[in-house]
Design a protein around this motif. Structure first.
Motif, PDB file in Angstrom:
ATOM      1  N   VAL A 562      -5.728  14.283  70.869  1.00  0.00           N
ATOM      2  CA  VAL A 562      -4.826  15.416  70.666  1.00  0.00           C
ATOM      3  C   VAL A 562      -5.461  16.645  71.290  1.00  0.00           C
ATOM      4  O   VAL A 562      -6.617  16.976  71.001  1.00  0.00           O
ATOM      5  N   ILE A 563      -4.722  17.308  72.151  1.00  0.00           N
ATOM      6  CA  ILE A 563      -5.228  18.488  72.860  1.00  0.00           C
ATOM      7  C   ILE A 563      -4.431  19.691  72.397  1.00  0.00           C
ATOM      8  O   ILE A 563      -3.196  19.697  72.459  1.00  0.00           O
ATOM      9  N   TYR A 577      -4.633  13.481  84.314  1.00  0.00           N
ATOM     10  CA  TYR A 577      -5.299  12.496  85.174  1.00  0.00           C
ATOM     11  C   TYR A 577      -6.556  12.007  84.477  1.00  0.00           C
ATOM     12  O   TYR A 577      -7.424  12.802  84.098  1.00  0.00           O
ATOM     13  N   LEU A 578      -6.639  10.683  84.306  1.00  0.00           N
ATOM     14  CA  LEU A 578      -7.823  10.070  83.709  1.00  0.00           C
ATOM     15  C   LEU A 578      -8.582   9.334  84.797  1.00  0.00           C
ATOM     16  O   LEU A 578      -8.071   8.365  85.376  1.00  0.00           O
ATOM     17  N   ILE A 583      -1.770   9.780  84.050  1.00  0.00           N
ATOM     18  CA  ILE A 583      -1.390   9.128  82.797  1.00  0.00           C
ATOM     19  C   ILE A 583      -0.332   9.985  82.103  1.00  0.00           C
ATOM     20  O   ILE A 583      -0.254  11.199  82.339  1.00  0.00           O
ATOM     21  N   PRO A 584       0.501   9.374  81.237  1.00  0.00           N
ATOM     22  CA  PRO A 584       1.554  10.156  80.564  1.00  0.00           C
ATOM     23  C   PRO A 584       0.993  11.081  79.487  1.00  0.00           C
ATOM     24  O   PRO A 584      -0.056  10.817  78.895  1.00  0.00           O
ATOM     25  N   ILE A 585       1.733  12.177  79.254  1.00  0.00           N
ATOM     26  CA  ILE A 585       1.415  13.124  78.177  1.00  0.00           C
ATOM     27  C   ILE A 585       2.500  12.988  77.121  1.00  0.00           C
ATOM     28  O   ILE A 585       3.694  13.035  77.432  1.00  0.00           O
ATOM     29  N   GLY A 594      -0.733  15.009  73.751  1.00  0.00           N
ATOM     30  CA  GLY A 594      -1.534  13.849  73.397  1.00  0.00           C
ATOM     31  C   GLY A 594      -1.615  12.882  74.558  1.00  0.00           C
ATOM     32  O   GLY A 594      -0.635  12.680  75.280  1.00  0.00           O
ATOM     33  N   VAL A 595      -2.786  12.288  74.769  1.00  0.00           N
ATOM     34  CA  VAL A 595      -2.977  11.285  75.821  1.00  0.00           C
ATOM     35  C   VAL A 595      -3.746  10.102  75.241  1.00  0.00           C
ATOM     36  O   VAL A 595      -4.516  10.256  74.282  1.00  0.00           O
ATOM     37  N   ILE A 596      -3.532   8.936  75.811  1.00  0.00           N
ATOM     38  CA  ILE A 596      -4.229   7.726  75.371  1.00  0.00           C
ATOM     39  C   ILE A 596      -5.519   7.591  76.175  1.00  0.00           C
ATOM     40  O   ILE A 596      -5.511   7.600  77.412  1.00  0.00           O
ATOM     41  N   ILE A 597      -6.634   7.451  75.453  1.00  0.00           N
ATOM     42  CA  ILE A 597      -7.947   7.291  76.088  1.00  0.00           C
ATOM     43  C   ILE A 597      -8.488   5.904  75.764  1.00  0.00           C
ATOM     44  O   ILE A 597      -8.702   5.581  74.584  1.00  0.00           O
ATOM     45  N   PRO A 598      -8.693   5.035  76.762  1.00  0.00           N
ATOM     46  CA  PRO A 598      -9.297   3.722  76.495  1.00  0.00           C
ATOM     47  C   PRO A 598     -10.786   3.863  76.169  1.00  0.00           C
ATOM     48  O   PRO A 598     -11.382   4.923  76.365  1.00  0.00           O
ATOM     49  N   SER A 599     -11.367   2.801  75.664  1.00  0.00           N
ATOM     50  CA  SER A 599     -12.786   2.845  75.297  1.00  0.00           C
ATOM     51  C   SER A 599     -13.649   3.098  76.527  1.00  0.00           C
ATOM     52  O   SER A 599     -13.319   2.705  77.644  1.00  0.00           O
ATOM     53  N   GLY A 600     -14.755   3.776  76.288  1.00  0.00           N
ATOM     54  CA  GLY A 600     -15.681   4.088  77.362  1.00  0.00           C
ATOM     55  C   GLY A 600     -15.794   5.584  77.607  1.00  0.00           C
ATOM     56  O   GLY A 600     -15.261   6.405  76.856  1.00  0.00           O
TER      57      GLY A 600
END
Length: 653
Positions: A562-563, A577-578, A583-585, A594-600
């Motif tokens: 959450v930003i 941009y990831l 990537i979608p907002i 909000g953006v989806i962040i994968p592990s790492g």
């Protein structure tokens, strides 16, 4: 002989515009050439105009972030910007705009065969209305330009109907471009209403001659729109998410446009009517004027009798000024109608009456003009500003009470408030329906909203005794106390849980609930798969600018970040941009991103981008160049057809 040629001979069409220009420049000499400013300009108004530097299309400091439509420099070429800056070194740009508007009134009236001295006085009256100093004080350049081009538009609409020439087509298109470029909707609406009424009236009077004019007129509109493709697409895209619609009429703004044009026009028609009266009509008009003067004097006596006039002169001054102006005009008119003065003397007497009346009514405005360096000193940094600037964290502030609408705070800090002319619909709904919802201790403040908006400090001029607030600083000069919000959230965080709510009303209702905790729960409008709460995570804000921000993020599972930045999904808006891939907002808590962040470990960037900026710029440029070519070609053909070099072409009545 020389004076006759200037005032009544063949040179009068050049002399009166020249005299009008010199008169206006002398009246506003300190503003025009010495670059004086009004100290009454609030920092809010200065910030929304002259204090902006560079091309800004998103302002992160006001209303938690908003598209900054007032600054169109981003749509200008470097050549135009350099040209304007060079002109500004010699003369104030706004005074030139004022001269352009006055000349527009003069040319409009003179083309309709009114006596040149009457046109001169009416055009001068345009610059001497009380509305002009207000616009100069506020530095409302877009309104000034819209007003200035409006008489020219009226003239060239009629010119296109009468002549249907290439020159008329080019002139109307060019001034429509100037109007559209200001993005001032009341002026655009006023122009559309005028043209619609004009076409209807022409249709009723002479329907056989209207179809060609309608085709040509719509051609000018299409070409003007093409020439402004870039800013118009940006504007239309914004209004999809704005609080108000682009089609919402501002009646007050439209009426101000019409009134500013109508005052000099009505004045000129009134004087022209007086000059056209025959002997018998003059006698009747003189008697009516005499009776009107006696009636007004009687009203003045009654007004004085029922008011403490002597002791409250300042209160009555605003009522006296238009009364005195009307009385002087009636007395001069009576003298002319009674054959005590001739036409030239009548007009000569009107000139000082208009001038003295304006200077008298705007005495305070001219007295308060100051040099720019002095003016800047009057808006010095306060002790509260100094304290807040010492904090190197990224945060927002919440000035309570009337200070909420004061843009002064946005000069140096990021505030959730401000007084911006247009606002995003989602943010406006949160401010109206959620911000002042009572959560605890009967205090009308929604701490959920403040916490998720990264509000670290509250500023208030009274004492606040709340457990979640801590006294931070007191400004002895401004009488303001700064409180630290202990529970404020950072600019970005990972959500522990998500809640799906589709209805906006239900979302706002949940945000107003004391049980809701924005640090843990994120309200989404669409379901996201495979999102979990991270056990180990890290967020580092690496860069923050108006149109760009970046984070270095680390999480041990796919998570929702959450930003605390305003959600603006427009085509000409924010993109995420990831690691370089878009990537979608998603909207979170109705107004956040909000953006989806994968592990790492990842690099997240957000950019405010104008899609197809170069393409739309070239389309706009080609349309503008075509307009100039039509204008130049039309002028050449007009010169060839009128080989005798006629100075003025008078339109039919």
């Amino acid at each position: 002989m020389i004076l006759y040629k200037l005032f009544a001979g063949k040179y009068r069409y050049f002399f009166y515009p020249f005299l009008l220009t010199i008169t206006i420049l002398m009246i506003f000499f300190r503003i025009g050439f010495l670059h004086y400013e009004s100290p009454k300009i609030s920092e809010a108004d200065k910030y929304s105009s002259s204090e902006l530097s560079g091309a800004m299309i998103w302002n992160a400091s006001i209303n938690s972030g908003v598209p900054w439509l007032l600054d169109t420099e981003v749509f200008d070429s470097q050549l135009l910007t350099s040209l304007r800056n060079s002109i500004e070194k010699v003369i104030n740009w706004q005074i030139l705009i004022l001269v352009l508007g006055s000349l527009g009134i003069y040319v409009l009236l003179s083309f309709f065969r009114l006596f040149p001295p009457i046109c001169f006085l009416a055009a001068l009256l345009y610059s001497l209305t009380n509305y002009i100093p207000v616009l100069l004080g506020l530095q409302a350049e877009n309104i000034l330009i819209s007003l200035a081009v409006f008489p020219w538009l009226i003239l060239f609409v009629h010119y296109l109907y009468e002549r249907k020439s290439l020159l008329a087509f080019g002139l109307l298109t060019f001034f429509q471009i100037l109007l559209i470029r200001q993005l001032y909707l009341p002026a655009i609406h006023a122009y559309l209403i005028f043209t619609a009424v004009y076409i209807i009236l022409r249709w009723l009077l002479n329907w056989n001659n209207i179809f060609g004019f309608i085709l040509l007129f719509f051609g000018t509109v299409v070409l003007a729109l093409i020439s402004q493709t870039q800013p118009l697409l940006y504007l239309l895209d914004f209004y999809k998410f704005a609080q108000t619609s682009i089609f919402t009429l501002s009646l007050s703004g439209i009426m101000l446009i019409y009134l500013q044009i109508a005052i000099p026009v009505i004045f000129s028609l009134l004087v022209a009517t007086l000059f056209s009266l025959n002997y018998n009509h003059k006698k009747k008009a003189a008697q009516i004027t005499r009776n009107l003067i006696f009636f007004l004097l009687l009203l003045l006596i009654l007004y004085i009798a029922f008011n403490s006039f002597v002791f409250e002169l300042e209160i009555h001054r605003k009522y006296l000024q238009p009364f005195i102006l009307l009385m002087l005009f009636l007395l001069i008119s009576l003298a002319y109608l009674s054959k005590r003065i001739i036409k030239p003397l009548f007009l000569i007497l009107l000139f000082p009456v208009l001038l003295v009346n304006f200077l008298f009514s705007q005495n305070q405005f001219f007295r308060n003009l100051q040099k720019p360096e002095k003016n800047l000193a009057s808006s010095a940094i306060t002790l509260s500003d100094e304290y807040l600037l010492k904090d190197e964290e990224i945060f927002r502030i919440f000035p309570l009470g009337p200070e909420m609408k004061n843009n002064r705070w946005a000069l140096l800090h990021q505030t959730i408030g401000g007084n911006y002319q247009i606002c995003l619909k989602r943010y406006s709904e949160i401010i109206d329906h959620c911000l002042y919802a009572e959560l605890i201790n009967r205090v009308p403040i929604n701490w959920n909203i403040l916490n998720m908006l990264n509000v670290k400090y509250l500023i208030y001029n009274e004492k606040l005794s709340l457990d979640n607030l801590e006294y931070a600083y007191y400004d002895l000069i401004e009488k303001q106390t700064i409180y630290l919000n202990k529970n404020y959230l950072p600019r970005a965080w990972f959500a522990s849980d998500t809640l799906i709510i589709h209805n906006p009303y239900q979302i706002r209702k949940k945000l107003n609930s004391p049980s809701f905790d924005p640090s843990k729960t994120a309200i989404l409008e669409t379901k996201l798969e495979h999102v979990a709460s991270p056990v180990n995570s890290r967020i580092t804000l690496t860069d923050l600018k108006n149109e760009f921000l970046s984070f270095e993020v680390e999480t041990d599972t796919t998570s929702l970040l959450v930003i605390s930045e305003i959600y603006y999904p427009a085509r000409y808006g924010w993109n995420a941009y990831l690691d370089g891939d878009e990537i979608p907002i998603y909207p979170v808590n109705y107004i956040l991103r909000g953006v989806i962040i994968p592990s790492g470990i990842h690099q997240l960037e957000m950019k405010f981008e104008l899609e197809n900026f170069s393409l739309t710029w070239y389309i706009s440029l080609s349309g503008f160049i075509l307009t100039l070519l039509l204008l130049i070609t039309g002028a050449y053909l007009y010169r060839v057809k009128n080989y005798r070099g006629e100075i003025v072409y008078r339109l039919k009545r």
